[in-house]
Enzyme design. Structure first.
Site, PDB file in Angstrom:
ATOM      1  CG  HIS A 162      35.823  46.625  36.891  1.00 44.72           C
ATOM      2  ND1 HIS A 162      34.628  46.061  36.486  1.00 44.72           N
ATOM      3  CD2 HIS A 162      35.688  46.806  38.225  1.00 44.72           C
ATOM      4  CE1 HIS A 162      33.826  45.916  37.523  1.00 44.72           C
ATOM      5  NE2 HIS A 162      34.456  46.353  38.596  1.00 44.72           N
ATOM      6  CG  ASP A 207      31.702  43.864  34.492  1.00 45.80           C
ATOM      7  OD1 ASP A 207      31.591  43.881  33.256  1.00 45.80           O
ATOM      8  OD2 ASP A 207      32.748  44.183  35.085  1.00 45.80           O
ATOM      9  CG  ASP A 265      35.898  42.136  35.098  1.00 44.51           C
ATOM     10  OD1 ASP A 265      36.030  42.001  33.869  1.00 44.51           O
ATOM     11  OD2 ASP A 265      35.345  43.125  35.613  1.00 44.51           O
ATOM     12  CG  HIS A 325      39.795  45.787  32.039  1.00 44.93           C
ATOM     13  ND1 HIS A 325      38.897  46.577  31.352  1.00 44.93           N
ATOM     14  CD2 HIS A 325      40.187  44.837  31.152  1.00 44.93           C
ATOM     15  CE1 HIS A 325      38.752  46.122  30.117  1.00 44.93           C
ATOM     16  NE2 HIS A 325      39.531  45.076  29.985  1.00 44.93           N
ATOM     17  CD  GLU A 351      36.470  49.181  32.274  1.00 43.49           C
ATOM     18  OE1 GLU A 351      36.737  49.865  31.268  1.00 43.49           O
ATOM     19  OE2 GLU A 351      37.221  48.300  32.734  1.00 43.49           O
TER      20      GLU A 351
END
Length: 326
Positions: free
Chosen positions: A108, A135, A139, A152, A284
């Site tokens: 990512h 997700d 992140d 990531h 991913e």
């Protein structure tokens, strides 16, 4: 939604761009992700929907790598910086050509570059960019909060202008996404300091509790209505771990309790109906951890739904159902 029929607004061209980067993650294998998606039939699937699709092959990081120092809080920073810069340039160029780019990952961290390039294009075009981050994780760590140093997990934070990440782009153009234009859907694993930062920045996070309570249709309408009301462009960043690992095991960061097969397809179908999507990341995928291509095949099906694959003609079905109820 604003009532506009966008289902006929098809992009003139789609570009597939491989980004086999894996140094941003904690497990090896995402380098094979672009090949896995190609092997699962992404190109012919999109062509079968009537699109003009060109496979641009795989990118490589800018060489020589930027002269930036790796630290325990930013592992493989020179490589991530090299990838981000070349991805940003390619995203910007493709968007300027009127081509819809699909970036095939790869971990990512690639979104640092792809979304930065899309942001640059939108700024120059006078359009506002919104990002839907599908997700299990948000992140949104920074070098000051990361427990692992894996970059990531910092990609959304970089895009929203968080400090400590300036070396990724150096003297090159680094755009900033308004944190309130970022929506994270499907989260179920967030670090403590990351959670506090998300709250301070006003990022909209729809975790799986909200998905369970309200359903994805209600949440997606809220997201799409906001983008449409401001004549925005939507970038979708789809991480395999958004999906429940029982249906998509090919990822290094599995978290139980993810989106189901039907929830994921409904999201993609609603995105297509909106006509708002201008660019896409699929990230991913780790074929080394997959089960006979199960995850790659599902991702191809989901991307196909996002670009219009339907079981039946939607408008005709609704009209027939309405007439039959009278």
């Amino acid at each position: 939604m604003d009532g506009t029929d966008r289902t006929q607004q098809r992009p003139p061209r789609i570009a597939l761009v491989g980004a086999p980067v894996e140094v941003g993650a904690g497990h090896r294998g995402a380098i094979m992700g672009p090949a896995g998606l190609r092997t699962a039939g992404l190109l012919p699937s999109l062509q079968g929907l009537g699109f003009e699709v060109e496979d641009h092959g795989d990118l490589a990081p800018a060489r020589p790598l930027p002269a930036v120092a790796e630290t325990p809080q930013m592992r493989f920073l020179p490589e991530i910086a090299g990838w981000s810069r070349v991805l940003s340039d390619r995203a910007y160029a493709l968007m300027n050509q009127g081509t819809l780019p699909i970036f095939l990952g790869g971990d990512h961290s690639l979104s640092m570059g792809s979304v930065n390039g899309v942001l640059r294009h939108c700024r120059e075009a006078g359009r506002e960019l919104f990002v839907l981050w599908l997700d299990a994780h948000t992140d949104f760590n920074t070098p000051a909060t990361t427990p692992s140093g894996n970059m990531h997990g910092m990609s959304a934070a970089l895009l929203c202008g968080e400090p400590g990440l300036d070396d990724v782009f150096g003297a090159e153009t680094r755009e900033r996404l308004d944190p309130q234009n970022l929506t994270i859907l499907g989260a179920r694993s967030i670090d403590r300091e990351e959670r506090a930062l998300l709250r301070r920045r006003g990022v909209e996070v729809f975790d799986m509790r909200l998905v369970d309570e309200y359903g994805v249709a209600v949440l997606m309408r809220r997201i799409l209505d906001k983008v449409a009301a401001r004549n925005g462009v939507l970038h979708v960043s789809l991480d395999v771990d958004f999906l429940d690992p029982s249906i998509a095991p090919g990822v290094g960061t599995t978290v139980p309790g993810g989106a189901t097969y039907r929830e994921a397809h409904l999201i993609m179908e609603m995105l297509y109906d909106s006509g708002l999507v201008g660019s896409l990341d699929v990230v991913e995928l780790n074929p080394f951890l997959d089960d006979r291509g199960k995850s790659a095949l599902l991702l191809v099906d989901l991307v196909s739904s996002l670009f219009g694959r339907q079981i039946i003609d939607r408008v005709g079905a609704v009209e027939r159902a309405a007439s039959g109820a009278q």
